[in-house]
Scaffold this motif. Structure first.
Motif: not given
Length: 494
Positions: A344-356
Motif C-alpha cells: 500500500t502506497v499513499p497517492v492522490v488522484a483526480a479525474l478530468r471529465v468531458v461531456r458532449g
C-alpha cells in the motif's frame, strides 16, 4: 523537612477548575486509552464555530453566480447563532446570511467584480454549515458551468490534474480569512518529477489578511507546457482556502478542488453516465512507487476498464491514463486500490471529465474524496428535469443511507428516502423537495453498513451544450470529541 502550605477554599476551587478545564482539552489517545485520569469516555458534542472560504467566481463580465447556504438538521426550535458570508476584505458587508437550520438561503452576483468570500457560523448554525457557489459563463474562452463547495481553510493541499499545456488556463485561488498574513509555497510535479519553477515565483507568496490572490500556474514555470501535473500548495505561515480554476479552450471550464490527503485506496464518485472522455491523473508523493488497480463501480457491480486494469505511478511523479467513455451509458465511480500482492502506497488522484462533443462540450473534475461518514451535505441543487443527480458508492460492504432534500430557497417541503447501496456499486438518486422553488440542499446520512462516497452532478444545458459541474460530499465534522473529567483532589497534595 518540607513544610506544607495550607490551601484556602479559594485556592482549592481555582485548582479544581484548572484541572477540570485541562481535562476537557485532552483528546483520547490513539490506542483508546482514557484521555484523563478519570477514565471517562469522550462525548461527541456539536461544534460551536465553523469557518468557510469561497474563491472569486469569475473574471468574465457576463458571469452569473448563485450562492446557496444551509445548516442541515432539524428545523429551528429555539437557540442562538449566526452564519454569514461576506467579501474577503476588511469591513465587507454580508452577501448572504442564514437565520435558522434546515432552510437554505440564496444570493446572486453578476459580472467580474464578485469577490472571494469568507464566512463564519456559530451557535446552533455552526454544526455542518455548508455553502456553494455556482457560476454560468455562457460564451467566451471561459465558457462553462463552474461549481465549488466553499471550503475550510487549511495548510496543505494536493491538486492532481492541473496543467500548463497550450490552451489551458489554470489559476490557484488563495484566500486568507484571518487577521494575519499567510505565506504560501506552490510546487508542481510532472511525469518526470518536480518541475523547476522560475526563481522567486513559487515560494514565499504573501496573501494579505482578509484578501485573496489568483496565481497562474503557467507563470510559475514558463515554457513547461505539460498536460498532466500535480500542484502541491502548502503554507509557511497562516492558513488559506485553496482551489484551482481551470479553463480549457474549446472545451469548457470548472473548479478543481483539492484531493483527499494521500492514502492507499481512493474513490472518485459520480462520473456522469454520458461522459465522452475521462482522464485519470495520479501522483505518488512518497519515496515508493505505487502499483494500483483501477475499478469502475457501476450500478450492476465493479468491473476493470478494458485495457486499463491498472496504473504504475513512480515515486514523486505524476502518471495519467485516458479512460475515454468508461461509464458507457450508466453513472459510475472510479476506485483505486493496491494491485494484488503489492504494498500500500499513499497517492492522490483526480479525474478530468468531458461531456458532449465538438463545439458542444463542457469540462468538469472529480477529486478523490473522503466518505460521507455520519453526515454530508451539498447545496445548490435545482428542480429542473434531470438537473440534479446524486451518486452513492459503497466500498467493502453493503450500506444503507438516508437522503434528505431540504426546502428550496423560495419554498417547498422537504423530502427524504432511504437507499441501500450494494458493495462495489454506484446508485443514482434523484430527489427534490415537494413543490420546491429555487435551489435546495441534499444531505446524506449513513444509517448502517460500510463506508459510502457521494457526489452531486448539476447539469444546466445552454444552447445544446451539456454544461455541468460535480461536487463531492464528505463528512461535515459537525461534532467534536469532548473528553469527560472528574475532580481529583490528589493533585492538590504533595
Amino acid at each position: 523537612m518540607k513544610q506544607r502550605v495550607p490551601l484556602t477554599l479559594a485556592a482549592v476551587t481555582a485548582a479544581l477548575a484548572a484541572v477540570t478545564g485541562l481535562a476537557t482539552l485532552i483528546a483520547p489517545t490513539a490506542d483508546g486509552a482514557p484521555a484523563a485520569a478519570s477514565g471517562k469516555a469522550a462525548a461527541r458534542m456539536p461544534v460551536e464555530r465553523s469557518l468557510l472560504v469561497c474563491p472569486a467566481p469569475s473574471t468574465s463580465d457576463i458571469a452569473e453566480t448563485v450562492y446557496t447556504s444551509i445548516t442541515p438538521g432539524a428545523a429551528a426550535t429555539g437557540g442562538k447563532g449566526t452564519a454569514r458570508l461576506l467579501g474577503a476584505t476588511k469591513d465587507a458587508k454580508p452577501v448572504l446570511e442564514l437565520k435558522e437550520p434546515a432552510k437554505p438561503v440564496g444570493a446572486k452576483a453578476s459580472g467580474a467584480e464578485a469577490p472571494a468570500l469568507t464566512g463564519t457560523a456559530d451557535g446552533f448554525l455552526a454544526p455542518g454549515w455548508t455553502a456553494q457557489q455556482t457560476t454560468v459563463v455562457s460564451v467566451g474562452r471561459t465558457r462553462g458551468l463552474l461549481g465549488t463547495s466553499c471550503t475550510v481553510p487549511a495548510t496543505d493541499f494536493w491538486f492532481p490534474a492541473v496543467s500548463t499545456a497550450k490552451g489551458r488556463e489554470d489559476y490557484v485561488h488563495l484566500t486568507n480569512p484571518d487577521d494575519n498574513a499567510a505565506v504560501v509555497d506552490i510546487k508542481l510535479f510532472g511525469p518526470d518529477g518536480a518541475v523547476k519553477a522560475e526563481a522567486g515565483t513559487s515560494e514565499n507568496i504573501r496573501i494579505d489578511p482578509k484578501s485573496s490572490k489568483a496565481i497562474s500556474l503557467a507563470s510559475l514555470a514558463p515554457g513547461a507546457q505539460l498536460a498532466d501535473l500535480t500542484a502541491h500548495v502548502t503554507t509557511r505561515a497562516g492558513r488559506v482556502g485553496a482551489t484551482v480554476q481551470v479553463g480549457e479552450e474549446g472545451v469548457g471550464s470548472d473548479w478543481l478542488p483539492a484531493s483527499v490527503d494521500p492514502t492507499g485506496t481512493l474513490v472518485m464518485p459520480g462520473i456522469p453516465a454520458d461522459a465522452t472522455d475521462v482522464r485519470l491523473v495520479v501522483f505518488a508523493p512518497g519515496e515508493e512507487d505505487a502499483d494500483l488497480r483501477i475499478r469502475l463501480a457501476a450500478a450492476s457491480g465493479s468491473i476493470s476498464p478494458a485495457g486499463n486494469e491498472g496504473i504504475h505511478v513512480k515515486a514523486g511523479m505524476t502518471a495519467s491514463v485516458d479512460l475515454k467513455d468508461v461509464t458507457r451509458g450508466e453513472p459510475g465511480s472510479l476506485v483505486l486500490s493496491p494491485s494484488e500482492g503489492k504494498q500500500t502506497v499513499p497517492v492522490v488522484a483526480a479525474l478530468r471529465v468531458v461531456r458532449g462533443s465538438g463545439a458542444k462540450q463542457d469540462l468538469g473534475f472529480i477529486q478523490a474524496a473522503a466518505p460521507v461518514g455520519k453526515r454530508a451535505t451539498v447545496a445548490d441543487n435545482r428542480t429542473d428535469d434531470n438537473a440534479t443527480v446524486l451518486s452513492l458508492t459503497a466500498t467493502g460492504a453493503d450500506a444503507k443511507v438516508k437522503v434528505t432534500a431540504s426546502p428550496g430557497t423560495e419554498g417547498g417541503e422537504p423530502a427524504g428516502q432511504e437507499v441501500t447501496v450494494k458493495a462495489g456499486t454506484t446508485q443514482k438518486v434523484t430527489l427534490a423537495p415537494a413543490g420546491g422553488k429555487g435551489s435546495y440542499a441534499l444531505t446524506v446520512e449513513t444509517v448502517s453498513g460500510g463506508p459510502v462516497y457521494a457526489s452531486r452532478t448539476l447539469t444546466l444545458p445552454r444552447d445544446g451544450t451539456p454544461m455541468f459541474t460535480v461536487q463531492t460530499a464528505s463528512d461535515d465534522h459537525a461534532t467534536v470529541s469532548v473528553p469527560k473529567a472528574t475532580q481529583d483532589l490528589s493533585v492538590l497534595t504533595d
